[in-house]
Design a protein around this motif. Structure first.
Motif, PDB file in Angstrom:
ATOM      1  N   TYR A 182       0.859  -1.186   0.000  1.00 48.90           N
ATOM      2  CA  TYR A 182       0.000   0.000   0.000  1.00 48.90           C
ATOM      3  C   TYR A 182       0.897   1.239   0.000  1.00 48.90           C
ATOM      4  O   TYR A 182       2.040   1.189   0.456  1.00 48.90           O
ATOM      5  N   ALA A 183       0.358   2.349  -0.500  1.00 50.27           N
ATOM      6  CA  ALA A 183       1.097   3.613  -0.483  1.00 50.27           C
ATOM      7  C   ALA A 183       0.187   4.706   0.063  1.00 50.27           C
ATOM      8  O   ALA A 183      -0.931   4.894  -0.418  1.00 50.27           O
ATOM      9  N   VAL A 184       0.681   5.399   1.078  1.00 51.97           N
ATOM     10  CA  VAL A 184      -0.066   6.502   1.690  1.00 51.97           C
ATOM     11  C   VAL A 184       0.902   7.646   1.947  1.00 51.97           C
ATOM     12  O   VAL A 184       2.122   7.477   1.881  1.00 51.97           O
ATOM     13  N   GLY A 185       0.360   8.818   2.273  1.00 50.40           N
ATOM     14  CA  GLY A 185       1.220   9.915   2.673  1.00 50.40           C
ATOM     15  C   GLY A 185       2.002   9.546   3.920  1.00 50.40           C
ATOM     16  O   GLY A 185       1.451   8.948   4.852  1.00 50.40           O
ATOM     17  N   ASN A 186       3.273   9.897   3.966  1.00 48.62           N
ATOM     18  CA  ASN A 186       4.128   9.471   5.072  1.00 48.62           C
ATOM     19  C   ASN A 186       3.992  10.347   6.314  1.00 48.62           C
ATOM     20  O   ASN A 186       4.504  10.003   7.367  1.00 48.62           O
ATOM     21  N   LYS A 187       3.320  11.482   6.202  1.00 41.61           N
ATOM     22  CA  LYS A 187       3.206  12.393   7.342  1.00 41.61           C
ATOM     23  C   LYS A 187       1.824  12.259   7.978  1.00 41.61           C
ATOM     24  O   LYS A 187       0.819  12.650   7.390  1.00 41.61           O
ATOM     25  N   ALA A 188       1.771  11.713   9.183  1.00 44.16           N
ATOM     26  CA  ALA A 188       0.496  11.526   9.866  1.00 44.16           C
ATOM     27  C   ALA A 188      -0.004  12.861  10.420  1.00 44.16           C
ATOM     28  O   ALA A 188       0.733  13.557  11.114  1.00 44.16           O
ATOM     29  N   PRO A 189      -1.250  13.230  10.110  1.00 43.26           N
ATOM     30  CA  PRO A 189      -1.791  14.465  10.685  1.00 43.26           C
ATOM     31  C   PRO A 189      -2.077  14.283  12.179  1.00 43.26           C
ATOM     32  O   PRO A 189      -2.260  13.150  12.634  1.00 43.26           O
ATOM     33  N   PRO A 190      -2.066  15.378  12.951  1.00 41.75           N
ATOM     34  CA  PRO A 190      -1.966  16.757  12.490  1.00 41.75           C
ATOM     35  C   PRO A 190      -0.543  17.316  12.477  1.00 41.75           C
ATOM     36  O   PRO A 190      -0.316  18.389  11.950  1.00 41.75           O
ATOM     37  N   ALA A 191       0.420  16.622  13.065  1.00 30.94           N
ATOM     38  CA  ALA A 191       1.747  17.214  13.252  1.00 30.94           C
ATOM     39  C   ALA A 191       2.798  16.671  12.296  1.00 30.94           C
ATOM     40  O   ALA A 191       3.952  17.082  12.353  1.00 30.94           O
ATOM     41  N   GLY A 192       2.421  15.751  11.391  1.00 27.81           N
ATOM     42  CA  GLY A 192       3.382  15.279  10.402  1.00 27.81           C
ATOM     43  C   GLY A 192       4.348  14.234  10.898  1.00 27.81           C
ATOM     44  O   GLY A 192       5.462  14.120  10.368  1.00 27.81           O
ATOM     45  N   GLN A 193       3.953  13.453  11.904  1.00 29.93           N
ATOM     46  CA  GLN A 193       4.818  12.382  12.395  1.00 29.93           C
ATOM     47  C   GLN A 193       5.050  11.354  11.288  1.00 29.93           C
ATOM     48  O   GLN A 193       4.110  10.831  10.706  1.00 29.93           O
ATOM     49  N   PRO A 194       6.305  11.037  10.924  1.00 32.41           N
ATOM     50  CA  PRO A 194       6.570  10.064   9.854  1.00 32.41           C
ATOM     51  C   PRO A 194       6.069   8.667  10.215  1.00 32.41           C
ATOM     52  O   PRO A 194       6.354   8.159  11.306  1.00 32.41           O
ATOM     53  N   LEU A 195       5.352   8.041   9.305  1.00 38.93           N
ATOM     54  CA  LEU A 195       4.843   6.690   9.544  1.00 38.93           C
ATOM     55  C   LEU A 195       5.937   5.638   9.416  1.00 38.93           C
ATOM     56  O   LEU A 195       5.717   4.475   9.752  1.00 38.93           O
ATOM     57  N   THR A 196       7.103   6.042   8.933  1.00 37.66           N
ATOM     58  CA  THR A 196       8.232   5.106   8.884  1.00 37.66           C
ATOM     59  C   THR A 196       8.690   4.722  10.288  1.00 37.66           C
ATOM     60  O   THR A 196       9.450   3.766  10.452  1.00 37.66           O
ATOM     61  N   PHE A 197       8.237   5.453  11.309  1.00 39.09           N
ATOM     62  CA  PHE A 197       8.542   5.102  12.696  1.00 39.09           C
ATOM     63  C   PHE A 197       7.528   4.105  13.258  1.00 39.09           C
ATOM     64  O   PHE A 197       7.598   3.757  14.432  1.00 39.09           O
ATOM     65  N   SER A 198       6.583   3.683  12.422  1.00 34.21           N
ATOM     66  CA  SER A 198       5.537   2.790  12.886  1.00 34.21           C
ATOM     67  C   SER A 198       5.649   1.435  12.190  1.00 34.21           C
ATOM     68  O   SER A 198       6.510   1.204  11.350  1.00 34.21           O
ATOM     69  N   THR A 199       4.737   0.526  12.554  1.00 35.86           N
ATOM     70  CA  THR A 199       4.666  -0.807  11.959  1.00 35.86           C
ATOM     71  C   THR A 199       3.207  -1.100  11.631  1.00 35.86           C
ATOM     72  O   THR A 199       2.328  -0.819  12.459  1.00 35.86           O
ATOM     73  N   PRO A 200       2.906  -1.637  10.436  1.00 31.12           N
ATOM     74  CA  PRO A 200       1.509  -1.942  10.119  1.00 31.12           C
ATOM     75  C   PRO A 200       0.939  -2.990  11.072  1.00 31.12           C
ATOM     76  O   PRO A 200       1.638  -3.906  11.500  1.00 31.12           O
ATOM     77  N   THR A 201      -0.347  -2.844  11.383  1.00 28.90           N
ATOM     78  CA  THR A 201      -1.002  -3.798  12.266  1.00 28.90           C
ATOM     79  C   THR A 201      -1.489  -5.001  11.457  1.00 28.90           C
ATOM     80  O   THR A 201      -1.374  -5.031  10.227  1.00 28.90           O
TER      81      THR A 201
END
Length: 203
Positions: A94-113
Motif C-alpha cells: 500500500y502507499a499513503v502519505g508518510n506524514k500523519a496528521p496533524p503534526a506530520g509524524q513520519p509513519l516510517t517510525f511505525s509498523t503496520p497492524t
C-alpha cells in the motif's frame, strides 16, 4: 520525578506546542486538490484545483520491490510528496502519505497492524491502509499529546492514498505530479488573501 520522566515530559510538551502551532495553519491552508481515495485505479478522477493547475497523474517508481519485507514501512519522495510504502503481513503493498496528521509524524517510525491499518506512534491515530481514513475512535487517542491535541482538533484528518503496482521490479505509485504546485499556489494565495493583496485591493 526522575530525570528520564522529566525529559519525556519536556519532549511531549515541545511536541504539543509544535503541533498546536502548525496544525491550524495547515488546516486553514489545506490545498484544493483531492487525493485518490483508495488503491484502486478506477477511482482516479482528475479535477481542476482552485489555483488553476489541473491534476496530472503518472506511474512513478518509488522503491525496489525486492527490498520490501512483510510488516515493514519504507519511504520515498515523488514530485515533492513524501510517500510511505507499507507492506502488510501477507505481503500486499500500500502507499499513503508518510506524514500523519496533524503534526506530520513520519509513519516510517511505525509498523503496520494485522488489521490493515497503521498507527501514528506519537498521537495514537490509526489509519486504514486502503482508504487512508482514520479508524473510528482512534483519532488522537494517545494520553499525551493526543488527548490534549484533541481538545483543539476534534475533526479527524485522513491520509492521502495512492494506487500501487509492481513493474520491472519497482514499486510504482500513481502520483499527481502537480500536487505540490497546487498546494504551493494555494498557500501563497492564502497569505496574499490575508494581506488583502490577492486581487490588488491592498494597493
Amino acid at each position: 520525578m526522575n530525570g528520564s520522566e522529566h525529559m519525556n515530559l519536556l519532549r511531549a510538551a515541545a511536541f504539543l506546542l509544535f503541533a498546536l502551532s502548525e496544525a491550524p495553519a495547515a488546516q486553514a491552508l489545506r490545498p484544493a486538490y483531492g487525493h485518490l481515495p483508495s488503491n484502486r485505479l478506477s477511482h482516479a478522477c482528475p479535477v481542476m484545483a482552485a489555483a488553476g493547475a489541473t491534476d496530472k497523474y503518472a506511474w512513478t517508481p518509488l522503491v525496489n520491490a525486492a527490498d520490501l519485507k512483510p510488516k515493514s514501512v519504507a519511504s520515498a519522495v515523488a514530485y515533492n510528496q513524501e510517500i510511505a510504502i507499507i507492506v502488510d503481513k501477507s505481503g500486499s503493498i500500500y502507499a499513503v502519505g508518510n506524514k500523519a496528521p496533524p503534526a506530520g509524524q513520519p509513519l516510517t517510525f511505525s509498523t503496520p497492524t494485522d488489521n490493515l491499518t497503521i498507527k501514528d506512534p506519537v498521537c495514537g491515530s490509526e489509519f486504514d491502509l486502503q482508504t487512508g481514513k482514520v479508524v473510528p475512535g482512534t483519532w488522537l487517542s494517545s494520553p499525551l499529546p493526543g488527548a490534549i491535541l484533541k481538545l483543539f482538533l476534534r475533526d479527524p484528518e485522513d491520509l492521502p492514498t495512492y494506487p500501487v503496482r509492481i513493474k520491472s521490479g519497482k514499486v510504482e505509485a500513481y502520483v499527481n505530479q502537480n500536487a505540490f504546485k497546487q498546494y504551493d499556489d494555494q498557500y501563497w494565495k492564502g497569505i496574499l488573501d490575508a494581506q488583502g493583496k490577492a486581487d490588488g485591493g491592498y494597493y
